[in-house]
Design an enzyme around this catalytic site. Sequence first.
Site, PDB file in Angstrom:
ATOM      1  N   ASP A   1      -4.897  -3.821   6.872  1.00 20.67           N
ATOM      2  CA  ASP A   1      -5.026  -2.372   6.653  1.00 20.67           C
ATOM      3  C   ASP A   1      -4.804  -2.008   5.193  1.00 20.67           C
ATOM      4  O   ASP A   1      -4.519  -0.856   4.870  1.00 20.67           O
ATOM      5  CB  ASP A   1      -4.020  -1.632   7.556  1.00 20.67           C
ATOM      6  CG  ASP A   1      -4.284  -0.139   7.655  1.00 20.67           C
ATOM      7  OD1 ASP A   1      -5.403   0.299   7.325  1.00 20.67           O
ATOM      8  OD2 ASP A   1      -3.358   0.591   8.071  1.00 20.67           O
TER       9      ASP A   1
ATOM     10  N   ASP B   1      -8.288   4.349  14.954  1.00 19.19           N
ATOM     11  CA  ASP B   1      -8.503   5.763  14.646  1.00 19.19           C
ATOM     12  C   ASP B   1      -8.784   5.979  13.168  1.00 19.19           C
ATOM     13  O   ASP B   1      -8.446   5.155  12.320  1.00 19.19           O
ATOM     14  CB  ASP B   1      -7.295   6.600  15.076  1.00 19.19           C
ATOM     15  CG  ASP B   1      -6.017   6.286  14.301  1.00 19.19           C
ATOM     16  OD1 ASP B   1      -5.719   5.085  14.121  1.00 19.19           O
ATOM     17  OD2 ASP B   1      -5.323   7.220  13.869  1.00 19.19           O
TER      18      ASP B   1
ATOM     19  N   GLU C   1      -2.681   5.536  14.507  1.00 18.75           N
ATOM     20  CA  GLU C   1      -1.911   5.124  13.336  1.00 18.75           C
ATOM     21  C   GLU C   1      -1.912   6.208  12.275  1.00 18.75           C
ATOM     22  O   GLU C   1      -0.899   6.435  11.586  1.00 18.75           O
ATOM     23  CB  GLU C   1      -2.490   3.824  12.763  1.00 18.75           C
ATOM     24  CG  GLU C   1      -1.631   3.173  11.681  1.00 18.75           C
ATOM     25  CD  GLU C   1      -1.977   3.597  10.251  1.00 18.75           C
ATOM     26  OE1 GLU C   1      -1.302   3.141   9.311  1.00 18.75           O
ATOM     27  OE2 GLU C   1      -2.915   4.404  10.076  1.00 18.75           O
ATOM     28  N   GLU C   2      -3.031   6.903  12.122  1.00 15.26           N
ATOM     29  CA  GLU C   2      -3.167   7.884  11.051  1.00 15.26           C
ATOM     30  C   GLU C   2      -2.255   9.088  11.223  1.00 15.26           C
ATOM     31  O   GLU C   2      -2.011   9.821  10.268  1.00 15.26           O
ATOM     32  CB  GLU C   2      -4.621   8.353  10.934  1.00 15.26           C
ATOM     33  CG  GLU C   2      -5.604   7.279  10.489  1.00 15.26           C
ATOM     34  CD  GLU C   2      -5.419   6.853   9.037  1.00 15.26           C
ATOM     35  OE1 GLU C   2      -4.499   7.362   8.372  1.00 15.26           O
ATOM     36  OE2 GLU C   2      -6.186   6.005   8.567  1.00 15.26           O
TER      37      GLU C   2
ATOM     38  N   HIS D   1      -5.908  -0.647  13.272  1.00 12.50           N
ATOM     39  CA  HIS D   1      -5.979   0.574  14.079  1.00 12.50           C
ATOM     40  C   HIS D   1      -7.412   1.086  14.164  1.00 12.50           C
ATOM     41  O   HIS D   1      -8.186   0.972  13.214  1.00 12.50           O
ATOM     42  CB  HIS D   1      -5.039   1.659  13.541  1.00 12.50           C
ATOM     43  CG  HIS D   1      -5.324   2.147  12.146  1.00 12.50           C
ATOM     44  ND1 HIS D   1      -6.160   3.223  11.894  1.00 12.50           N
ATOM     45  CD2 HIS D   1      -4.876   1.734  10.940  1.00 12.50           C
ATOM     46  CE1 HIS D   1      -6.207   3.446  10.590  1.00 12.50           C
ATOM     47  NE2 HIS D   1      -5.441   2.553   9.986  1.00 12.50           N
TER      48      HIS D   1
END
Length: 420
Positions: A207, A89, A184-185, A87
Amino acid sequence: MSIIINTIKDFSVAERFLRYVQIDTQSDPSSETFPSTEKQKNLSKLLVEELLAMGVTDAHLDQYGYVYATIPSNTAKNVPVICFCSHVDTSPDSSGENVKPVVHHNYQGQDLVLPDDKSIVIRYDEHRDLANQIGNDIITASGTTLLGADDKAGVAEIMDAARLLLNHPEIKHGDIKILFTPDEEIGLGVNFVNIEKLGAQFGYTMDGEKAGTIEDETFSADGVKITIHGISVHPGFAQDKMQSAIKIASKIIGTLPEDRLSPESTSGKEGFVHPIHMSGTVEKATIEFIVRDHATSNLSRYETELENHVKNILSKYPKCTYTFEVQEQYRNMKEILDQYPQIMEIGIEAIQRAGMNPERRSIRGGTDGSRLSFMGLPCPNVFAGGHAFHGKQEWVSRQDMEKAVLTILHIASLWEEKTN
């Protein structure tokens, strides 16, 4: 093939990472758009440009902010299509604007004092994996922002692995799909992923944390929103009439158990019920909770206990009412991954071939892979090498990112090798 891959030395992952972290991609949980911030696309556009420059001809950014790309197969075998995902972000918990990465070359076990805020110190005795970094190059932020290793380390690793696969045709592999996601966060990262378009059978999110780790189990997660409807009266005439929703909400939170079912008092596979936001007035107040456990069946039990707690508090305020809304967020990906043991077997062997001792872990959290697994793309989580996520003490080593690149190459090679 393992020997060939492990002789690769021309990594670009650190250079890419240093470039990517300087692009602000912070997501925003209060936004009503998708992606939640337009600035996330600034990095995604750059990634597409770099992929196209490598020769990945179908790389593109869609209207939702997803990057899709394919590295074509170079084998005659009918290899399962594998996806690598990260991701773009960064967390809303700490600023991601004007990140100034600092490289601490040849680390020798000292505490790392960050130059722009000397009160921010990454202490050797508080960060256990620093003991494994002697002689390595540690990358931190400057002390005023997070670094962004979560998950720009994973992005940089996938990008470097793509370049190396294209430059080393002797590494045989099937079709490799690349997916970079926004948001994603804030738990929305795969809301608009087009699984059919992606066209992969299995995946790996890059990740995770410590080098050598691979995770096949996450929390199962629900969100709970409690709305309290109080009785609002002019405070000058409120005696025996007012029943303040915001005070009731405060009592609900203030009387939650402290010795169990909270993040502060649990570890390992213990679950929790955690208030994350409260707002309101005398007339109406809301509390938002996250409910987590590795066993999905425990969520309803925790939610029943929480609602009974609310009812008990509200019994003292007979004129007030409440609503209790539960929303499914994601589920433990192990429920899906156990049906496809080869995914983990190959991931573990790839880590071994890259020169590490694999460590199989459970996550006290979730990844894009949690939801992707239930969307038809079984997807464990592989280390990206970052530590102390979401804060100013975040760090990663160049050497660990290079190990992650090698792991990606071995995963791609192993799927081809093990296909008849």
